[in-house]
Design an enzyme around this catalytic site. Sequence first.
Site, short mmCIF file in Angstrom:
data_model
loop_
_atom_site.label_atom_id
_atom_site.label_comp_id
_atom_site.label_asym_id
_atom_site.label_seq_id
_atom_site.Cartn_x
_atom_site.Cartn_y
_atom_site.Cartn_z
N HIS A 217 -10.61 -16.13 4.02
CA HIS A 217 -11.28 -15.94 3.14
C HIS A 217 -12.17 -17.10 3.08
O HIS A 217 -12.44 -18.15 2.48
CB HIS A 217 -11.32 -15.16 2.09
CG HIS A 217 -10.78 -14.18 1.95
ND1 HIS A 217 -9.18 -13.86 1.03
CD2 HIS A 217 -10.79 -13.01 1.58
CE1 HIS A 217 -9.11 -12.42 1.66
NE2 HIS A 217 -10.39 -12.25 1.68
N ARG B 143 0.83 -0.90 0.06
CA ARG B 143 0.19 0.45 -0.48
C ARG B 143 0.90 1.39 -0.14
O ARG B 143 1.71 1.50 0.70
CB ARG B 143 -0.81 0.08 1.39
CG ARG B 143 -1.95 -1.42 0.57
CD ARG B 143 -2.73 -1.51 2.84
NE ARG B 143 -3.51 -2.64 2.37
CZ ARG B 143 -4.83 -2.84 2.96
NH1 ARG B 143 -4.49 -2.13 4.44
NH2 ARG B 143 -5.24 -4.10 3.05
N GLN C 4 0.00 -10.50 5.34
CA GLN C 4 -1.09 -10.46 5.92
C GLN C 4 -1.58 -11.79 6.43
O GLN C 4 -1.23 -12.78 5.50
CB GLN C 4 -2.66 -10.08 5.18
CG GLN C 4 -2.75 -8.51 5.21
CD GLN C 4 -4.27 -8.45 4.33
OE1 GLN C 4 -4.22 -8.58 3.37
NE2 GLN C 4 -4.65 -7.04 5.29
N HIS D 201 -14.23 -11.99 5.48
CA HIS D 201 -12.92 -11.33 5.43
C HIS D 201 -12.35 -11.68 6.88
O HIS D 201 -13.00 -11.19 7.83
CB HIS D 201 -12.24 -10.33 4.53
CG HIS D 201 -13.06 -9.80 3.55
ND1 HIS D 201 -12.42 -10.02 2.54
CD2 HIS D 201 -13.77 -9.74 3.02
CE1 HIS D 201 -13.84 -9.25 1.52
NE2 HIS D 201 -14.39 -9.45 1.97
ZN ZN Z 1 -10.42 -9.38 1.93
#
Ligand code: ZN
Length: 582
Positions: free
Chosen positions: A332, A310, A328, A457
């Site tokens: 999901h 990002r 991360q 998520h």
């Molecule tokens: Zn996600």
Amino acid sequence: MRHSLAHVLATAVYEMFPDAKFGVGPAIENGFYYDFDLPRTLIPEDLEILKEKMRRIIKANYKFEKANISADNAIKHFKKAKQPYKVELINDLKKESKPLKSKKGKLATRYSLLATIYKTGPFVDLCSGPHLDSTGEINSKAFRLTKISGAYWKGDEKNKMLQRIYGVAFATEKELKNYLSTIEEAEKRDHKKLGRELGLFSFHPESPGSAFWHPKGMVIWNEMEKFGKSLRAKYGFQEIQTPILAKNELWKKSGHWDHFKDNMFSVKADNETYCIKPMDCPFNILIYKEQTRSYRDLPIRFTEIGRIMRNEKSGELNGLLRARYLTQDDSHIFCLPEQVEKEITSLIKMVKEYYPAFGIMPEFFLSTRPDEFLGKKSDWEKAEKSLASALRKEKMKYGIKEKEGTFYGPKVDIDAKDALGRKWQLATIQLDFQMPQRFELDYIGKDGKKKVPVMIHAAVFGSFERFIGILTEHYAGAFPLWLSPVQVEIIPVSDKFQKYGEQINSLLLSAEIRSQIRESSESLGKRIRTAQNEKINYMLIVGEKEVKAKSVAVRDREKGDLGVMKLEKFLEKIKKELKDKK
Ligand SMILES: [Zn+2]
Ligand SMILES: [Zn+2]
């Protein structure tokens, strides 16, 4: 009170520098600041003088006297007082305010009413308020001027650099003292400083916002990854891995290109624009879509160690806590609408298993529908109900974060307090009705018809980077045994016992204990101090007595001397602690 103090500070500055030109002075978290254009550069000693002046102004108990005047009169006043910044602010207000039609059909302007000025003793400021009634309401013992820094007028580097004075303020002296000692402790625990000192990670100007992981830092990372993966497996997740680049048509479909473009890195290849992923979700969706899915296949639970980027502004980067390159622990879930509650319940259970291992207490919040949202109100209500019901089923106390859900669905936020009482948002469990529609996801229902699944998520650490940054400060670099880069150091009392020490070391290494031994001619005391400073959990000191009895003298990083133990007994103890993650 904090903003009123900004006026008091400006009044003191006005007394000290009658030619001072004034910028703005808002309240901020825990305090306030004010920007000044001064005839000379401030020195730290000035803060003491200003503080004393402020105390006198508080004691004088000046009223904050308010007056509404026309913008043009305000401009006249501040021009006469030689305050160009205030004049500029009023002109900005004039530009922003839209002309209004008056009753007679002529154009009138809203700004004719706009300017509010406040007088505090000798000082007049442009401000919309509100303030305390008078300076005497401020506790003159519960504020402190903390620092001087440079700040561009209006935050724009093309403008002049002003001098900013920061202050902190509380209702009581006790709160101020607590705050100041917390800040002092936080500076000692700064993860960037500890990361370097302990050889965990570093940052380099060649790659802003991206951490370089050193061998010891990787030990912590890998332990977390192993732990996370084992819990994910226990809760029925399947691991996948997806690329980092995708054509921007994918990001257009996901909505990221429209809403998130400025935060994405892009590159040109094959005459096309590609973006580095800022999230993993669209890639997970592509895998879901690879096959025809039936209601019998759901839920499908994917998990991925997702490396994303990002483009955070360089001025806002802050070590691991605000980085550009993030990893991360993403997951999901694709499920039937009627499976949502069960899946959420199971996710909450999983989250509850994570945090005790890190010695932090999670707090749960339900973030509800914001003012701007996509989808049907009734779907939102149903979703919020099922989240709340899952929280209740897990007997979790939870708070409500009113209107803090994202525009595509409500979520459960998990915050945690660290050792200094600072709050961090960690995990989120996010319900999503939008993405499945955007990507035309489906499954074959019981009736043979195509239906749209719900997507959930969830990330528990959030990112490895930020979580390790928080942990480093939470533990002040002294990681618990299971995460510790070096768990044991063997320290022979003299050269004569080096060989025995090395035997123990290999024994521990073969038992998968992270152990080390150094060749050193330094004194025993010095070597213990070095191991202590490196936050090694256990030191095993060996000499004549220990060789004879096949034992070790155990020293705990925190508790000190634990006495002599047979080696097997120490092994048993450390293995149990590792198993319990204590
Ligand atoms: Zn996600
Ligand atoms: Zn004000």
